[in-house]
Design an enzyme around this catalytic site. Structure first.
Site, mmCIF file in Angstrom:
data_model
loop_
_atom_site.group_PDB
_atom_site.id
_atom_site.type_symbol
_atom_site.label_atom_id
_atom_site.label_comp_id
_atom_site.label_asym_id
_atom_site.label_seq_id
_atom_site.Cartn_x
_atom_site.Cartn_y
_atom_site.Cartn_z
ATOM 1 C CB VAL A 116 -0.905 0.005 1.254
ATOM 2 C CG1 VAL A 116 -1.736 1.284 1.308
ATOM 3 C CG2 VAL A 116 -1.803 -1.219 1.260
ATOM 4 N N GLY A 121 -0.260 -6.446 1.367
ATOM 5 C CA GLY A 121 -1.231 -6.573 0.288
ATOM 6 C C GLY A 121 -0.621 -7.153 -0.974
ATOM 7 C CB ILE A 180 -35.464 6.389 -25.328
ATOM 8 C CG1 ILE A 180 -34.382 5.325 -25.091
ATOM 9 C CG2 ILE A 180 -36.794 5.698 -25.620
ATOM 10 C CD1 ILE A 180 -34.605 4.484 -23.854
ATOM 11 C CB ALA A 184 -32.242 5.786 -20.617
#
Length: 585
Positions: free
Chosen positions: A158, A201, A423, A463
């Protein structure tokens, strides 16, 4: 005498031809467009070079007798097959200028793999902000494509002064350990070449894969010398504690914990140890030769063939002017084998095209937006307004939902060519059930087990960006590509400014006030939308997984297709497919 043929030969050997060569006049008119594409490519190339040069100079690594991550990839990956991803990804805007890992898809010993490695020039491969999300995208890709994940581990642990950006959280640096367990459970092998010092880690990342191969100078450990020597229950460090830390560090300096003599000779974690960096990579190559993969002839329906028209034409066909229409089939004809395409329901839902093509001889589904104006359509408008290419209407949404469902039945991987403005909206659109039909398309996608890739050719808007397998479709989307002309936003900047300030304009106008301050805010918002929708920004923030030049799109589609057919989880015998028969009627 034996006789052989490719599967469903009458359907696939010769499919309808599409596209046409560009005329001299078209080529001449397109020069300005080429210049605009080149301008964006130059910006992207500069950003890519900056990332590649992050950290210490490669020369320093070479002087120490080592290889950089880029050297290792060049040695490991079959020439011409490397397709990088997440090159510019840096959502936290790290001071390092990257997330410290390099990844993509490529062939090793003729077999496709997802490959990721720590950039050992950047803080010796430390965990830094944004890296964990990058790693999750890579593990998702291996899972989706069902191909091996290959690690080149060289992780110093880290970045301790910024531990809060990487350590804890549901999608943190701990998540890949669980993702590795998930891949192993699914039978997806993870190969790991381990270099350098990998404490804490870095050690966990090193041991969670399936097979571990190490360089003789490598080590992995629960804690490094600094951690072992720095345990301090006082809550602060005084002179006495400092002396203990010095002595502890000295005692561990000669022999780092977790070295080869521990994990090869005693624990047996390391399967192989090599005295050269290339030897470790040769070991990875040996294991890749063992990986499951079907002979391509198992699934090919024809011999591989290039498109009939040059892929370089794409820089002339796709307009940089977002409002200018183009023939989407001309784009498709520069991507598919022999420039052939078997279209599904061409006269229904005219704003989108759906159908089957061949990539390297494999059958692949394509869905994309058509451009232009469609008089007399959509049917529910009764002539109140014409359909505009890039938008979605009732028939187009139904057709896409049907087609995706049939692809799921036939196990056809899907490539989405997205250039959408949204749309259709308004009372007529709501009465035509577009809200439900958009969600129905998402449901159709999620009900399949298909792997998909998305290419945002120009616009990914509202969307519609979601329903056309945008990168949020985590269960199906293997990766999303952008181009030098890509823009992604919830709506165009001018539309957003109008939506945000229309009422303010009315109020100021009725009060007889100067409109200039409001107009300034609107124009600032428009510029902000422009700045935050450019290709480089899309790559940096993860809106797309990579920005790719238009002529390179076919290369990525080939990688996606080859990986899909290498070792598929589910197989539909080609002679039992329905889609080609439905198309033919």
């Amino acid at each position: 005498m034996s006789r052989k043929q490719t599967p469903l030969r009458p359907y696939f050997e010769k499919m309808p031809e599409i596209g046409k060569a560009l005329t001299e006049a078209e080529i001449k008119r397109a020069q300005e467009n080429i210049d605009l594409v080149r301008e964006q490519e130059k910006i992207l190339a500069q950003e890519a070079e900056r990332v590649k040069n992050a950290g210490i100079p490669a020369k320093k690594v070479h002087e120490r007798g080592g290889m950089t991550i880029y050297d290792r990839l060049e040695y490991l990956v079959d020439p011409g097959t490397w397709s990088p991803l997440h090159s510019l990804y840096n959502p936290r805007d790290n001071e390092e200028g990257c997330t410290g890992v390099v990844n993509g898809i490529g062939k090793i010993e003729g077999k496709w793999a997802v490959i990721i490695g720590f950039d050992n020039k950047v803080m010796a491969g430390a965990w830094i902000a944004g890296q964990s999300e990058n790693i999750l995208m890579v593990t998702d890709m291996a899972k989706r494509l069902n191909v091996p994940l290959v690690w080149l581990t060289n992780c110093s642990g880290v970045k301790l002064m910024e531990q809060e950006t990487v350590y804890a959280g549901r999608r943190s640096s701990g998540a890949p350990f669980y993702r590795h367990a998930d891949l192993n459970h699914l039978g997806i092998p993870i190969l790991n070449a381990i270099y350098g010092t990998n404490p804490a880690g870095g050690g966990y990342q090193g041991i969670s894969p399936t097979i571990l191969l190490a360089h003789e100078g490598a080590n992995i450990a629960v804690g490094g010398a600094g951690i072992v020597g720095g345990m301090n229950p006082k809550g602060y460090i005084d002179a006495e504690a400092a002396r203990a830390l010095i002595d502890g560090t000295k005692s561990f300096k000669a022999k780092d914990p977790g070295r080869v003599e521990t994990h090869f000779d005693h624990t047996g974690y390391f399967r192989e140890v090599h005295d050269s960096e290339t030897g470790v990579l040769d070991g990875i190559k040996d294991y890749m030769r063992m990986m499951p993969a079907y002979d391509p002839a198992m699934f090919r329906v024809a011999q591989p063939a290039p498109p009939k028209f040059p892929v370089e034409d794409l820089n002339m066909i796709l307009p940089a002017n977002q409002k200018r229409p183009y023939d989407a089939i001309q784009i498709l004809s520069r991507l598919t084998d022999n420039s052939e395409f078997m279209e599904y329901r061409p006269d229904y839902g005219r704003e989108v095209f759906t159908g089957i093509a061949k990539i390297d001889g494999y059958p692949v589904a394509f869905i994309g937006n058509r451009q232009g104006v469609f008089p007399g359509y959509p049917e529910y408008a009764n002539g109140a307004y014409p359909a505009v290419g890039g938008k979605h209407y009732r028939q187009g949404l139904i057709k896409q939902g049907e087609f995706v469902t049939l692809c799921g039945r036939d196990n056809l991987p899907i490539v989405w060519l997205q250039d959408t403005t949204g749309i259709d909206v308004g009372d007529l659109a709501e009465e035509a059930e577009l809200l439900a039909l958009g969600q129905s398309l998402v449901y159709s996608i999620e009900q399949t087990e298909l792997s998909m890739m998305c290419i945002v050719l120009r616009k990914g808007t509202a969307a519609a960006h979601y329903i056309m397998c945008g990168p949020q479709a985590n269960n199906n989307n293997a990766f999303t590509l952008g181009t030098p002309l890509t823009e992604i936003y919830v709506m165009h900047g001018e539309t957003a400014a109008a939506a945000s300030y229309a009422r303010r304009l009315v109020k100021e106008d009725e009060a007889g006030n100067d409109l200039t301050p409001t107009l300034d805010k609107m124009n600032q918002m428009i510029q902000d939308y422009v700045d935050k929708s450019r290709p480089a920004y899309c790559a940096k923030t993860g809106f797309v997984d990579e920005i790719v030049s238009l002529p390179d799109l076919r290369k990525y589609i080939q990688a996606f297709t080859g990986a899909n057919y290498q070792n598929p989880r589910s197989i539909t015998p080609v002679h039992q497919m329905l889609l080609p028969r439905i198309i033919k009627g």
